[in-house]
Design a protein around this motif. Sequence first.
Motif, PDB file in Angstrom:
ATOM      1  N   UNK A 193       0.735  -1.120   0.028  1.00 23.17           N
ATOM      2  CA  UNK A 193      -0.153  -0.152   0.133  1.00 23.17           C
ATOM      3  C   UNK A 193       0.784   1.228  -0.153  1.00 23.17           C
ATOM      4  N   UNK A 194       0.374   2.378  -0.745  1.00 22.11           N
ATOM      5  CA  UNK A 194       1.409   3.411  -0.811  1.00 22.11           C
ATOM      6  C   UNK A 194       0.333   4.672  -0.729  1.00 22.11           C
ATOM      7  N   UNK A 195       0.918   5.816  -0.037  1.00 16.44           N
ATOM      8  CA  UNK A 195       0.096   7.057  -0.018  1.00 16.44           C
ATOM      9  C   UNK A 195       0.986   7.997  -0.886  1.00 16.44           C
ATOM     10  N   UNK A 196       0.231   9.086  -1.224  1.00 15.02           N
ATOM     11  CA  UNK A 196       0.982  10.308  -1.957  1.00 15.02           C
ATOM     12  C   UNK A 196       1.563  11.185  -1.048  1.00 15.02           C
ATOM     13  N   UNK A 197       2.624  11.637  -1.153  1.00 17.45           N
ATOM     14  CA  UNK A 197       3.150  12.714  -0.114  1.00 17.45           C
ATOM     15  C   UNK A 197       3.163  14.102  -1.009  1.00 17.45           C
ATOM     16  N   UNK A 198       3.657  14.239  -2.042  1.00 17.51           N
ATOM     17  CA  UNK A 198       3.569  15.552  -2.826  1.00 17.51           C
ATOM     18  C   UNK A 198       3.970  15.412  -4.116  1.00 17.51           C
ATOM     19  N   UNK A 199       3.241  16.413  -4.933  1.00 16.35           N
ATOM     20  CA  UNK A 199       3.460  16.305  -6.478  1.00 16.35           C
ATOM     21  C   UNK A 199       4.673  16.816  -6.652  1.00 16.35           C
ATOM     22  N   UNK A 200       5.601  16.628  -7.755  1.00 16.55           N
ATOM     23  CA  UNK A 200       6.599  17.106  -8.418  1.00 16.55           C
ATOM     24  C   UNK A 200       6.532  18.617  -8.853  1.00 16.55           C
ATOM     25  N   UNK A 201       6.760  19.713  -8.190  1.00 17.33           N
ATOM     26  CA  UNK A 201       6.523  20.954  -8.695  1.00 17.33           C
ATOM     27  C   UNK A 201       6.776  21.103 -10.218  1.00 17.33           C
ATOM     28  N   UNK A 202       7.534  20.382 -10.687  1.00 16.50           N
ATOM     29  CA  UNK A 202       8.182  20.214 -12.079  1.00 16.50           C
ATOM     30  C   UNK A 202       8.160  18.830 -12.534  1.00 16.50           C
ATOM     31  N   UNK A 203       7.220  18.166 -13.344  1.00 14.66           N
ATOM     32  CA  UNK A 203       7.330  16.809 -13.600  1.00 14.66           C
ATOM     33  C   UNK A 203       8.635  16.222 -14.234  1.00 14.66           C
ATOM     34  N   UNK A 204       9.136  15.261 -13.979  1.00 18.02           N
ATOM     35  CA  UNK A 204      10.498  15.033 -14.616  1.00 18.02           C
ATOM     36  C   UNK A 204      10.244  13.903 -15.669  1.00 18.02           C
ATOM     37  N   UNK A 205      10.379  14.325 -16.907  1.00 22.76           N
ATOM     38  CA  UNK A 205      10.099  13.621 -18.287  1.00 22.76           C
ATOM     39  C   UNK A 205      11.081  12.351 -18.457  1.00 22.76           C
ATOM     40  N   UNK A 206      10.765  11.498 -19.127  1.00 20.34           N
ATOM     41  CA  UNK A 206      11.520  10.487 -19.322  1.00 20.34           C
ATOM     42  C   UNK A 206      12.813  11.049 -20.287  1.00 20.34           C
ATOM     43  N   UNK A 207      12.460  11.961 -21.291  1.00 19.41           N
ATOM     44  CA  UNK A 207      13.372  12.426 -22.005  1.00 19.41           C
ATOM     45  C   UNK A 207      14.462  12.989 -21.265  1.00 19.41           C
ATOM     46  N   UNK A 208      13.875  14.032 -19.857  1.00 12.97           N
ATOM     47  CA  UNK A 208      14.864  14.665 -19.293  1.00 12.97           C
ATOM     48  C   UNK A 208      15.879  13.566 -18.517  1.00 12.97           C
ATOM     49  N   UNK A 209      15.196  12.270 -18.036  1.00 14.50           N
ATOM     50  CA  UNK A 209      16.155  11.263 -17.547  1.00 14.50           C
ATOM     51  C   UNK A 209      17.009  10.712 -18.428  1.00 14.50           C
ATOM     52  N   UNK A 210      16.682  10.513 -19.843  1.00 13.95           N
ATOM     53  CA  UNK A 210      17.480   9.999 -20.762  1.00 13.95           C
ATOM     54  C   UNK A 210      18.638  10.960 -21.035  1.00 13.95           C
ATOM     55  N   UNK A 211      18.350  12.354 -20.808  1.00 10.02           N
ATOM     56  CA  UNK A 211      19.502  13.328 -21.112  1.00 10.02           C
ATOM     57  C   UNK A 211      20.612  13.365 -19.945  1.00 10.02           C
ATOM     58  N   UNK A 212      20.332  13.034 -18.848  1.00  6.61           N
ATOM     59  CA  UNK A 212      21.180  13.094 -17.654  1.00  6.61           C
ATOM     60  C   UNK A 212      21.972  11.835 -17.661  1.00  6.61           C
ATOM     61  N   UNK A 213      23.447  12.015 -17.878  1.00  6.11           N
ATOM     62  CA  UNK A 213      24.104  10.792 -18.126  1.00  6.11           C
ATOM     63  C   UNK A 213      24.382   9.927 -16.727  1.00  6.11           C
ATOM     64  N   UNK A 214      24.205  10.611 -15.720  1.00  6.21           N
ATOM     65  CA  UNK A 214      24.136  10.094 -14.186  1.00  6.21           C
ATOM     66  C   UNK A 214      23.225   9.161 -13.998  1.00  6.21           C
ATOM     67  N   UNK A 215      22.169   9.266 -14.831  1.00  2.64           N
ATOM     68  CA  UNK A 215      21.147   8.323 -14.705  1.00  2.64           C
ATOM     69  C   UNK A 215      20.796   7.183 -15.965  1.00  2.64           C
ATOM     70  N   UNK A 216      22.198   7.040 -16.363  1.00  2.00           N
ATOM     71  CA  UNK A 216      21.937   5.985 -17.642  1.00  2.00           C
ATOM     72  C   UNK A 216      21.791   4.807 -17.180  1.00  2.00           C
ATOM     73  N   UNK A 217      21.921   4.357 -15.733  1.00  2.00           N
ATOM     74  CA  UNK A 217      22.041   2.950 -15.248  1.00  2.00           C
ATOM     75  C   UNK A 217      20.766   2.578 -14.874  1.00  2.00           C
ATOM     76  N   UNK A 218      19.770   3.794 -14.587  1.00  2.00           N
ATOM     77  CA  UNK A 218      18.451   3.492 -14.065  1.00  2.00           C
ATOM     78  C   UNK A 218      17.677   2.267 -14.767  1.00  2.00           C
TER      79      UNK A 218
END
Length: 138
Positions: free
Chosen positions: A85-110
């Motif tokens: 079971x999970x509950x919401x804590x807070x929305x992201x002030x700015x959604x982080x898109x898949x494209x943003x994740x792909x563009x960040x080299x430090x996240x390449x292994x996610x």
Amino acid sequence: MAYWLFKSEPDTWSWAQQSARGDQGEEWNGVRNYQARNFMRQMEIGDQGFFYHSQTEKAVVGLVEVIATSHPDSTTDDPRWDCVDIKALCPMPRPVSLEMVKAEPLLAEMALLRQSRLSVQPVTPEAWDIICKMGGLE
């Protein structure tokens, strides 16, 4: 504390629906993948996760917290399938898109990039911090 990512199609279960459940939260049910189920079996109360809208939006849109550890999934009589079971804590002030994740080299292994179809996946503390900052959370 461990960190996770929970993926949902917004037309099936959206951030707005999760948020509306308040502190009561909701089962993260319907998962029928053994690896995702096994990740849920590792979760502890207080673990946090990203709520990710898949399909159309493809973005981290909020933060959630695990409020009940692994238990039988109420949507099936098959004893192989568990959920948390999970509950919401807070929305992201700015959604982080898949494209943003792909563009960040430090996240390449996610897992989000390497196992894109996995609906529940671990997130390293380093990746957690990076995505939170990208989304406007410090």
